[in-house]
Design an enzyme around this catalytic site. Structure first.
Site, PDB file in Angstrom:
ATOM      1  CB  SER A 160      -0.876   0.018   1.258  1.00 43.14           C
ATOM      2  OG  SER A 160      -1.715  -1.101   1.296  1.00 43.14           O
ATOM      3  CB  CYS A 164      -5.133  -0.702   6.017  1.00 44.01           C
ATOM      4  SG  CYS A 164      -3.699  -1.262   5.078  1.00 44.01           S
ATOM      5  CG  ASP A 176      -5.039  -2.071   1.224  1.00 44.46           C
ATOM      6  OD1 ASP A 176      -4.684  -3.240   0.974  1.00 44.46           O
ATOM      7  OD2 ASP A 176      -4.374  -1.078   0.885  1.00 44.46           O
ATOM      8  CD1 TRP A 215      -0.753  -8.801   5.141  1.00 43.64           C
ATOM      9  CD2 TRP A 215      -1.380  -6.757   4.552  1.00 43.64           C
ATOM     10  NE1 TRP A 215      -0.179  -7.926   6.022  1.00 43.64           N
ATOM     11  CE2 TRP A 215      -0.545  -6.652   5.684  1.00 43.64           C
ATOM     12  CE3 TRP A 215      -1.891  -5.579   3.995  1.00 43.64           C
ATOM     13  CZ2 TRP A 215      -0.206  -5.439   6.272  1.00 43.64           C
ATOM     14  CZ3 TRP A 215      -1.560  -4.375   4.583  1.00 43.64           C
ATOM     15  CH2 TRP A 215      -0.730  -4.312   5.707  1.00 43.64           C
TER      16      TRP A 215
END
Length: 642
Positions: free
Chosen positions: A422, A594, A639, A641
């Site tokens: 990011s 995030c 966002d 992961w």
């Protein structure tokens, strides 16, 4: 660990640069019909792949190769390279079948190369009666829209009249994607045999896909040295820059962010002057790392080869679009450094193919066992390879009788993939610079080896010096849908522990810029989390300065290990539940999350459900539905992961 980003809802204002360039290339590639190609080359199984990081493509190659063992001929195919409306013509080929290996990217999205096919499926009413198909989906259960693309492909092809040869397979990367694929494949082929009335040929031996060509007398200007597409593209750079044509950005900043602790958190700055690359806050930067030279050398020494030999691996199938497994001609050293993944644990097909080169019968048997679908084999692969984190070098070191030809090893290893981060800056403030915030991955495995993350250690070593030497990073920008509200007056609530702070640095910089432009800027609230205030409070000075300037309305920080009971961001959210509910329910606030998908993002979800129930008076079902609607409207973006 590879960070798999998941951009979610929002407004995408322009077509990604990489997709534009890809579209141009696709127009050049689409010369032939895949049906005509199958007829011409006498094939009856086409294996399409929707792949973002190369795994679905790898699975498609394996299935196409497997077809030979059943007296069939397979063709791995990128749907982006052909007109997929020809799918209805597949029935013209006797005993034919289409298999789809479809990865899901982000929050239920198709991969870039499958987007057009996905759009076609949504809009077509073609009759697929007589078209035989099967689907294997690749996904991750930590994401809400688990395997959405695979599920949709399977459902839609059946709705259009297609004939499902075997049940949809659902691979879960959060658990064991390889095991899921093997288990599905073990049942898939017997079903295919029964459906078409064919039998396995009994050929279980290795089938080479590429032949080795050694170049003893070649002009070194014709040899690839790490370029992704065009030869010499790193010497003469030409826009547009994308995955096949990355820009070489100079590293202009590299500093350690944390004050103490045993981790290394870093801030990297890349110069994109004269690249014509544009980016928005929330986008991702993709970087192409290189493998550790010491590991490459040890592989060469273990196999007793001259790594500087110039070679090409040439596809034995002359009709294939994929002429080489990586850019050729090149050297073994370049292939192992720039093009091949030598750091991750190898998949079972690699062990199976390499087993023939083990002279010790016990080592050969164990390798074949680990590649089988038997419970014992799966358990052995799980413990000896996955849990022990043995990469290809560790396997070569721990199996002394294993001596594969290096060219076959290079054929089997997957491609080294770009890593996505990011972007931690705003282009309004830094138009010619892209910032990265990352943690260096380094730890000791169960076999007492030191595992080093490829990209983060490579970036860490790109120090800025005064001696005139400039380090560069091959990179491109991937557009995201993780976007600030169109109206600056909308309040924003940002939740990003650890390096999840990255996109929010860009958001906060942009809100400061909007304020300077005289725009009315809504409340800007950050929930950040780290272990210790004195060790890893990332960007502390900058954040406190933004708070003093009134840009950051609220800075809430959870220091998880500074007290006896651990405190995380979700605990701080609950503490401020009345204020948050008012901002969300009455003031049109946008929520951004995030970081880690497996735990943090789920815990934050749960905290918001509880706030809606406790303050808003909603039932749990209503709360879940409420936040799903916010996602659909683009007011709850992630966002994340895993």
């Amino acid at each position: 660990m590879l960070r798999v980003f998941s951009p979610v809802m929002g407004c995408m204002f322009s077509l990604p640069q990489d997709r534009l360039a890809a579209a141009e290339r696709t127009q050049q590639i689409r010369e032939t019909s895949f049906i005509e190609k199958m007829k011409k080359t006498n094939r009856n199984v086409v294996v399409f792949y929707g792949s973002q990081t190369g795994t679905a493509e790898e699975f498609a190659n394996r299935l196409a190769k497997d077809a030979q063992r059943y007296g069939m001929k397979g063709m791995p195919t990128d749907p982006e390279e052909y007109d997929m409306s020809e799918l209805s013509r597949l029935k013209e080929i006797p005993n034919s079948m289409a298999v789809f290996c479809m990865a899901t990217y982000g929050e239920g999205d198709p991969t870039d190369n499958a987007q057009e096919f996905y759009d076609w499926m949504q809009g077509t009413d073609d009759d697929l009666a007589g078209v035989n198909f099967a689907v294997f989906g690749l996904g991750n259960k930590t994401y809400e829209h688990f395997n959405a693309t695979g599920k949709y492909t399977d459902k839609r092809l059946a709705e259009l009249g297609g004939n499902r040869v075997f049940d949809l397979g659902l691979g879960d990367d959060d658990s064991n994607l390889e095991e899921d694929f093997i288990s599905w494949k073990e049942q898939f082929w017997p079903a295919v045999c029964e459906f078409f009335g064919v039998e396995a040929t009994g050929e279980d031996s290795s089938i080479r896909q590429f032949e080795l060509v050694v170049h003893n007398d070649i002009n070194m200007n014709e040899v690839y040295t790490g370029e992704m597409g065009r030869l010499k593209s790193f010497q003469t750079q030409k826009p547009p820059f994308d995955s096949k044509n990355p820009f070489l950005a100079t590293v202009t900043g590299n500093r350690k962010l944390n004050e103490g602790g045993n981790r290394h958190l870093m801030h990297i700055e890349l110069d994109i002057t004269d690249s014509k690359i544009r980016y928005d806050s929330g986008d991702h930067v993709a970087v192409y790392p290189t493998n550790d030279a010491a590991v490459v050398n040890r592989i060469g020494e273990r196999l007793g080869v001259d790594l500087d030999t110039v070679i090409s691996l040439k596809n034995l199938d002359e009709e294939s679009n994929k002429k080489h497994p990586f850019p050729c001609p090149t050297t073994y050293r370049t292939a192992l450094t720039h093009y091949l993944d030598i750091n991750n644990t190898p998949r079972t097909n690699v062990l199976f193919e390499l087993a023939q080169y083990a002279s010790d019968p016990q080592e050969q048997e164990n390798m074949r066992k680990m590649a089988s679908a038997s419970p014992e084999g799966k358990a052995l692969y799980h413990s000896w390879v996955l849990d022990s984190e043995r990469n290809i070098l560790a396997i070569l070191e721990d199996l002394p009788s294993l001596n594969p030809p290096i060219d076959h090893l290079c054929e089997l290893l997957p491609r080294l993939q770009a890593r996505y981060y990011s972007i931690a800056s705003s282009s309004k403030v830094y138009p010619t610079s892209i910032h990265i915030c990352a943690v260096v991955i380094e730890y000791t495995t169960k076999t007492e080896r030191v595992f080093k993350g490829v990209a983060t250690n490579w970036l860490k070593n790109k120090e800025v010096t005064d001696n005139g030497h400039k380090h560069t990073v091959p990179m491109y920008v991937r557009r995201s849908q993780f976007r600030l509200p169109f109206k600056p007056s909308n309040p924003i609530i940002m939740i990003g522990p650890g390096t999840g702070i990255a996109p929010f640095m860009g958001f906060i910089q942009e809100r400061a810029w909007q304020k300077e432009q005289g725009k009315e800027v809504g409340e800007t609230i950050l929930y950040f989390g780290c272990r210790h205030k004195n060790e890893d409070f990332l960007y502390q000075q900058e954040l406190e300065e933004f708070e003093r300037a009134g840009v950051l309305t609220q800075l809430n920080v959870a220091f998880s290990r500074d007290q006896e009971h651990k405190i995380y961001v979700q605990h701080l959210l609950k503490k401020n539940k009345e204020q948050l509910w008012k901002l969300i329910h009455s003031n049109n606030a946008h929520i951004y999350v995030c970081g880690d998908a497996r735990n943090m993002a789920r815990d934050v979800h749960t905290a918001f459900y509880e706030i809606a129930e406790e303050v808003g008076g909603l039932t749990h079902t209503q709360a879940v539905d409420y936040f799903k609607k916010l996602m659909t409207k683009g007011r709850y973006s992630q966002d994340v992961w895993s």
